[in-house]
Scaffold this active site. Sequence first.
Site, PDB file in Angstrom:
ATOM      1  N   ASP A 169       0.878  -1.170   0.000  1.00 12.95           N
ATOM      2  CA  ASP A 169       0.000   0.000   0.000  1.00 12.95           C
ATOM      3  C   ASP A 169       0.914   1.218   0.000  1.00 12.95           C
ATOM      4  OD1 ASP A 169       0.844   0.233   2.671  1.00 12.95           O
ATOM      5  OD2 ASP A 169      -0.770  -1.100   3.292  1.00 12.95           O
ATOM      6  N   LYS A 201      -5.112   0.841  -4.213  1.00 16.14           N
ATOM      7  CA  LYS A 201      -6.040   1.174  -5.310  1.00 16.14           C
ATOM      8  C   LYS A 201      -5.979   0.100  -6.387  1.00 16.14           C
ATOM      9  CE  LYS A 201      -2.680   4.565  -6.760  1.00 16.14           C
ATOM     10  NZ  LYS A 201      -2.170   5.818  -6.673  1.00 16.14           N
ATOM     11  N   MET A 258      -2.917   5.701  13.737  1.00 15.52           N
ATOM     12  CA  MET A 258      -4.221   5.746  13.064  1.00 15.52           C
ATOM     13  C   MET A 258      -5.227   6.568  13.888  1.00 15.52           C
ATOM     14  SD  MET A 258      -4.435   1.762  11.815  1.00 15.52           S
ATOM     15  CE  MET A 258      -4.001   1.036  13.383  1.00 15.52           C
TER      16      MET A 258
HETATM   17  N1  SAH Z   1       2.957  -1.478  11.161  1.00 13.70           N
HETATM   18  C1  SAH Z   1       3.099  -0.036  11.080  1.00 13.70           C
HETATM   19  C2  SAH Z   1       1.828   0.675  11.525  1.00 13.70           C
HETATM   20  C3  SAH Z   1       0.613   0.343  10.681  1.00 13.70           C
HETATM   21  S1  SAH Z   1      -0.789   1.236  11.138  1.00 13.70           S
HETATM   22  C4  SAH Z   1       4.320   0.405  11.863  1.00 13.70           C
HETATM   23  O1  SAH Z   1       4.913  -0.407  12.583  1.00 13.70           O
HETATM   24  O2  SAH Z   1       4.729   1.563  11.706  1.00 13.70           O
HETATM   25  C5  SAH Z   1      -0.641   2.668  10.129  1.00 13.70           C
HETATM   26  C6  SAH Z   1      -0.312   3.877  10.972  1.00 13.70           C
HETATM   27  O3  SAH Z   1       1.085   3.943  11.240  1.00 13.70           O
HETATM   28  C7  SAH Z   1      -0.604   5.206  10.341  1.00 13.70           C
HETATM   29  O4  SAH Z   1      -1.969   5.529  10.410  1.00 13.70           O
HETATM   30  C8  SAH Z   1       0.233   6.126  11.187  1.00 13.70           C
HETATM   31  O5  SAH Z   1      -0.350   6.311  12.458  1.00 13.70           O
HETATM   32  C9  SAH Z   1       1.470   5.290  11.391  1.00 13.70           C
HETATM   33  N2  SAH Z   1       2.549   5.579  10.438  1.00 13.70           N
HETATM   34  C10 SAH Z   1       3.199   4.691   9.669  1.00 13.70           C
HETATM   35  N3  SAH Z   1       4.188   5.279   8.961  1.00 13.70           N
HETATM   36  C11 SAH Z   1       4.164   6.588   9.302  1.00 13.70           C
HETATM   37  C12 SAH Z   1       4.935   7.728   8.935  1.00 13.70           C
HETATM   38  N4  SAH Z   1       5.931   7.638   8.066  1.00 13.70           N
HETATM   39  N5  SAH Z   1       4.616   8.921   9.502  1.00 13.70           N
HETATM   40  C13 SAH Z   1       3.617   9.035  10.388  1.00 13.70           C
HETATM   41  N6  SAH Z   1       2.856   7.995  10.761  1.00 13.70           N
HETATM   42  C14 SAH Z   1       3.123   6.789  10.244  1.00 13.70           C
END
Ligand code: SAH
Length: 245
Positions: free
Chosen positions: A35, A57, A172
């Site tokens: 994604d 998408k 999120m």
């Molecule tokens: N597995 C991922 C998280 C998945 S949930 C991890 O470990 O990072 C998706 C959420 O991760 C987003 O909604 C946001 O809250 C956060 N996120 C992931 N990458 C990000 C980034 N580069 N900047 C800010 N938030 C991020």
Amino acid sequence: MTGKAYLVGSGPGGLGLLTMRAREVIDSADVVLYDQLPGEEILATLPENAERIDCGKYGGSHTMEQDEIEALMVERVKAGKIVVRLKGGDPFLFGRGGEEVETLREHGIRVEVVPGVTSAIAVPEMVGIPVTHRRYASQATFITGHEDPTKPESALDWEVLARLKGTLVILMGVKNLPAIAAALTANGKDPATPVAIIERGMRPDQRVTVGTLADIADKARAAGVRPPAVIVIGGVVELYDGGER
Ligand code: SAH
């Protein structure tokens, strides 16, 4: 059956925080499902000959459902392909990585999980905020902000979360931020508790909004804060360094 499945963490964005094992596995892929979270810099380096499936998408504009993604992975592995499911951050922190592994195993498919640098720690870190610090927080709690705290069926106990002394890290959580801030203060958390929102961490257009539990929802609305963002609540936010590199 010669195919194999990998669940690979991309890190928070940018090639620098992709692990060497992730690079190796991605380079061997016949199929990559992704994604937008891994970010352009990484997506630009997917192997030329691999089938790329954008789960954000797929087939026009609609987002692929979780069961469609899992079914496609199963189908491709059974066709003998090396299938890489590339996920932002670490594959087992939110983002349903655990469910994908369960489904693949139910189909008798072996899955190798490649850990990644999670945004929950790295994104605040890159702007000077440590999620723990002896002076401020001896614990950190990772929370999905996906659930509306005003819904009675919420899996989260805001009364308990409001009482915790350490850092709260919310992923999120942009949409529900007003309800989250309200739930914490209603359950007794100090409205003066510092909060930082880091949008698009590690990207060129990264932005940080700082406030308190009392005013962060208004500030976020005024600034037009949008996902993806990591929200950090707690004293460690005082260590925010402006994010200058
Ligand atoms: N597995 C991922 C998280 C998945 S949930 C991890 O470990 O990072 C998706 C959420 O991760 C987003 O909604 C946001 O809250 C956060 N996120 C992931 N990458 C990000 C980034 N580069 N900047 C800010 N938030 C991020």
